[in-house]
Design an enzyme around this catalytic site. Structure first.
Site, short mmCIF file in Angstrom:
data_model
loop_
_atom_site.label_atom_id
_atom_site.label_comp_id
_atom_site.label_asym_id
_atom_site.label_seq_id
_atom_site.Cartn_x
_atom_site.Cartn_y
_atom_site.Cartn_z
N THR A 13 0.84 -1.19 0.00
CA THR A 13 0.00 0.00 0.00
C THR A 13 0.88 1.25 0.00
OG1 THR A 13 -0.18 0.27 2.42
CG2 THR A 13 -1.72 -1.27 1.35
N GLY A 14 0.30 2.36 -0.38
CA GLY A 14 1.09 3.59 -0.49
C GLY A 14 2.17 3.47 -1.53
N GLY A 16 2.42 4.47 -4.57
CA GLY A 16 2.53 5.46 -5.63
C GLY A 16 3.67 6.43 -5.51
N ASP A 38 -2.57 2.04 -4.26
CA ASP A 38 -2.49 3.44 -3.85
C ASP A 38 -3.85 4.09 -4.09
OD1 ASP A 38 0.11 5.43 -3.32
OD2 ASP A 38 -1.66 6.48 -4.08
N VAL A 62 -7.31 2.52 1.81
CA VAL A 62 -7.12 1.54 2.89
C VAL A 62 -8.06 1.76 4.06
CG1 VAL A 62 -4.70 1.06 2.29
CG2 VAL A 62 -5.23 2.88 3.94
N SER A 142 6.78 4.61 12.68
CA SER A 142 7.67 5.77 12.54
C SER A 142 8.41 5.97 13.85
CB SER A 142 6.86 7.03 12.22
OG SER A 142 7.67 8.19 12.30
N TYR A 155 -0.56 11.97 14.32
CA TYR A 155 0.38 11.07 13.65
C TYR A 155 1.09 10.17 14.66
CZ TYR A 155 4.04 9.64 10.36
OH TYR A 155 4.88 8.91 9.56
N SER A 158 -1.28 7.51 15.97
CA SER A 158 -1.58 6.49 14.96
C SER A 158 -0.40 5.54 14.76
CB SER A 158 -1.97 7.14 13.63
OG SER A 158 -0.87 7.77 13.00
#
Length: 245
Positions: A13-14, A16, A38, A62, A142, A155, A158
């Protein structure tokens, strides 16, 4: 020598741009068939146009159960089996100070970064179990989940949640021989980081012992390793790739 991912189907996923695109390129190099997912279909198509192996581009939101279910169905239609490698790289930011953050911005980040990771894990792992296939899931968290940046309450929360999802799933999926791990990138040279104010980037570089931004390919190489049989006993791990941040 055959690539370490030869013949595997990898759903990313992601895909792109940024880290997601780099993951697709590195895994394709290592022999995987890529499903580049994407929200921006044109970007996913641009990614697969650069690959040297068989690939499929899909438009996927998603955060939508229906969209994730359709993505799984499209993958099964093409490859007749669920992907043995699932990488949750889709993510967004909506930064603001805690007291100024609109509820809609908190919700948007939660839906993509945390709920989206949960939905992909749930649907694709369930398919692996139904088909009696082994697999590996790699989630992008992250380093912000640990250092807790000012202005990134949504962020940070998450991405902390992604770590917890990873550890719970690793315990629950182990009996099905499905490994689940998380990678925690530092500040990487991607379109997302390009939008960070210059002062914040300068502060990040000053705190990084290597004194530079990371490259998307440096994250992708770690993820490709985790997806391979070389990492067959790594499960429930959180691996920092930060330059020492």
């Amino acid at each position: 020598m055959p690539g370490p991912l030869l013949g595997k189907v990898a759903f990313v996923t992601g895909a792109g741009s940024g880290i997601g695109r780099a993951i697709c390129r590195v895994m394709s190099r290592d022999g995987a068939h890529i499903v580049a997912a994407d929200k921006n279909l044109a970007s996913a198509q641009e990614t697969i146009a650069t690959l040297g192996s068989e690939a499929l581009a899909l438009e996927v939101d998603v955060s939508s159960t229906d969209s994730v279910a359709k993505a799984l169905s499209a993958t099964l239609d093409k490859y007749k089996r669920p992907p043995g490698v699932i990488v949750n790289s889709a993510g967004i930011v909506r930064d603001n100070y805690f007291l100024k953050m609109p509820e809609k911005d908190f919700d948007a980040v939660y839906k993509v970064n945390l709920k989206g990771t949960f939905l992909v894990m749930q649907y694709f792992a369930k398919s692996l179990v139904e088909y009696k296939k082994t697999g590996t899931i790699i989630n992008l968290s992250s380093i912000i989940a640990k250092i807790n940046n000012v202005g990134q309450a949504n962020y940070t929360a998450s991405k902390s949640g992604v770590i917890s999802l990873t550890k719970v799933a690793a315990k629950e999926f182990g009996k099905f021989n499905i490994r689940v791990n998380a990678v925690l990138p530092g500040f990487i040279d991607t379109p997302m980081v390009a939008g960070i104010p210059d002062k914040a980037k300068e502060a990040a570089l000053a705190s990084c012992p290597l004194n530079r931004l990371g490259k998307p390919e440096e994250i992708a190489e770690v993820i490709a390793f985790l997806a391979s049989d070389k990492a067959s006993y790594i499960n429930g791990a959180t691996i920092e790739v930060t330059g020492g941040l």
